[in-house]
Design an enzyme around this catalytic site. Sequence first.
Site, mmCIF file in Angstrom:
data_model
loop_
_atom_site.group_PDB
_atom_site.id
_atom_site.type_symbol
_atom_site.label_atom_id
_atom_site.label_comp_id
_atom_site.label_asym_id
_atom_site.label_seq_id
_atom_site.Cartn_x
_atom_site.Cartn_y
_atom_site.Cartn_z
ATOM 1 N N ARG A 1 0.319 -12.335 11.101
ATOM 2 C CA ARG A 1 0.046 -10.926 11.376
ATOM 3 C C ARG A 1 -1.288 -10.453 10.821
ATOM 4 O O ARG A 1 -1.665 -9.309 10.990
ATOM 5 C CB ARG A 1 1.192 -10.061 10.838
ATOM 6 C CG ARG A 1 1.376 -10.103 9.327
ATOM 7 C CD ARG A 1 2.433 -9.099 8.917
ATOM 8 N NE ARG A 1 2.581 -9.122 7.453
ATOM 9 C CZ ARG A 1 3.554 -9.697 6.799
ATOM 10 N NH1 ARG A 1 4.488 -10.345 7.459
ATOM 11 N NH2 ARG A 1 3.634 -9.645 5.483
ATOM 12 N N TYR B 1 -2.272 14.095 1.360
ATOM 13 C CA TYR B 1 -3.395 15.037 1.369
ATOM 14 C C TYR B 1 -4.304 14.888 2.591
ATOM 15 O O TYR B 1 -5.022 15.807 2.938
ATOM 16 C CB TYR B 1 -4.252 14.848 0.107
ATOM 17 C CG TYR B 1 -3.517 15.117 -1.181
ATOM 18 C CD1 TYR B 1 -2.941 16.356 -1.441
ATOM 19 C CD2 TYR B 1 -3.388 14.124 -2.144
ATOM 20 C CE1 TYR B 1 -2.255 16.598 -2.621
ATOM 21 C CE2 TYR B 1 -2.708 14.345 -3.336
ATOM 22 C CZ TYR B 1 -2.141 15.590 -3.565
ATOM 23 O OH TYR B 1 -1.464 15.840 -4.730
ATOM 24 N N HIS C 1 6.543 -0.860 12.259
ATOM 25 C CA HIS C 1 5.990 -1.790 11.267
ATOM 26 C C HIS C 1 6.813 -1.715 9.975
ATOM 27 O O HIS C 1 6.511 -0.919 9.090
ATOM 28 C CB HIS C 1 4.528 -1.420 10.995
ATOM 29 C CG HIS C 1 3.723 -2.535 10.387
ATOM 30 N ND1 HIS C 1 3.382 -3.678 11.080
ATOM 31 C CD2 HIS C 1 3.179 -2.674 9.150
ATOM 32 C CE1 HIS C 1 2.660 -4.466 10.301
ATOM 33 N NE2 HIS C 1 2.526 -3.890 9.121
#
Length: 483
Positions: A1, A91, A47
């Site tokens: 991956r 944030y 995922h």
Amino acid sequence: RALPVVGAGLTPVHRRILYAMHEMGLGPTRPYRKSAKIVGEIMGNYHPHGDSAIYDTQVRMAQGFNMRYTLVDGQGNYGSVDGDPPAAMRYTEARLTKMAEEMLADIDKETVDFGPNYDESTVEPLVLPARVPNLLINGAGGIAVGYATNIPTHNIGEVVDGLMLLIENPDATIEQLMKKIPGPDFPTGGFIYGMQGIRDAYHTGRGLLSLRAKVGTETDERTDREKIVVTEIPYQVNKANLIEKIAELVQDKRIEGISDLRDESDRDGLRIVIELKKGEIPLIILNQLYKHTQMQTTFGVIMLAIVQKRPEVLNLKQILSAFIEHRREVVVRRTAFELRKAEERAHILEGLKIAIDNLDAVIALIRRASSPDEARTGLMREFALSELQSTAILEMKLQRLTQLERNKLLEEYQEILKRIEHLRSILGSEALVLKIIKEELVTVREAYRDERRTKIVPEQAEISIEDIDAETTVPSKGIIRRG
């Protein structure tokens, strides 16, 4: 991956981030969404790994000093070339860039295969349609078990020119392709010193590039002292660490002749000022800096990607050919999808045309029927219509019976027949498929083409110390004057 697929040039986590953001509707014109929400969506649906792995990848896709063409448009603190970490995902905000939209273009037209996600609750694309050659323009870096890849970034205009040449002349050599793609083009600019590393990488898939900072000299009119000014640094060099290293060398007296060191970088660009002591020759100090600091680095190219589920080291022509093959499959599948949809629409319009030609009989049949099912069956029997056509007739609004609407319907039918003929001609002609690929590549080139940032300097470009003066750029062992 950890390795990219050769066609679209994405690893699984890159692909899943782009697809999940596309599914969330986070296009370039839509409002930004909290990164924590995006990461949660990706982790929950596609995922099933740590959130930090997903967020770190998303951050890198938004960093203009890491990606030649960013795929994520980030808002908030996304880190810096000084190695500052990004803000926590709660944030920051993000959405897709226009370039990312090109990666996802036509994904809803059965252009790529889909497979079940990790818990089989939904499906995900196994590859993206990728209208842009992402593997070369944004490069790739990853370490897998027994394998590593390190593909440098390139200029999209040059890569598209190379692809056009290969489409027009499939027998083009790598040397011919290198006239269109002279070498990598890094987002941080700087210089590539020497051609041999580029040739090795493009011919064999492996090579060593020597990267150097872009440096100029200025003279302080007040003190009459020389200053070395660094305006671009090699790719993936941490600016803060570089300055710290220079300061350390001065403090340890391994480099003498430097009187002051300042970071004058601002939002307009990078600027490191190295003030020299009176009478010092900049070129001598520069060669010491190149030797002992990351103002000169080596980039080890390994052009390794997944080809038909197997990792392979590829040369330049193989990567370009794989992208063209990928686009050929996408265009053919998209055309087949559009043909099927056009034929379905033509079938419906044929039924409506029959109904308009036999309007009185159709109305009488419908009025006699005791239920919609009976009316549908009667239409199918009486006028040899299919179930789809009969349903379309029953659902037709009365306004479609006006003369204007009837003319519109006939015009649409003629247009759809022409479209079907055109789509069939594409599927029957390799030349037409390649023509479409070229047209789409030209559109991409015109939309995203920009100036090359990294200059390539032949190793022969050496000039004596006496030639150095103010306003001089020093990319190699010698100098090259600006302009």
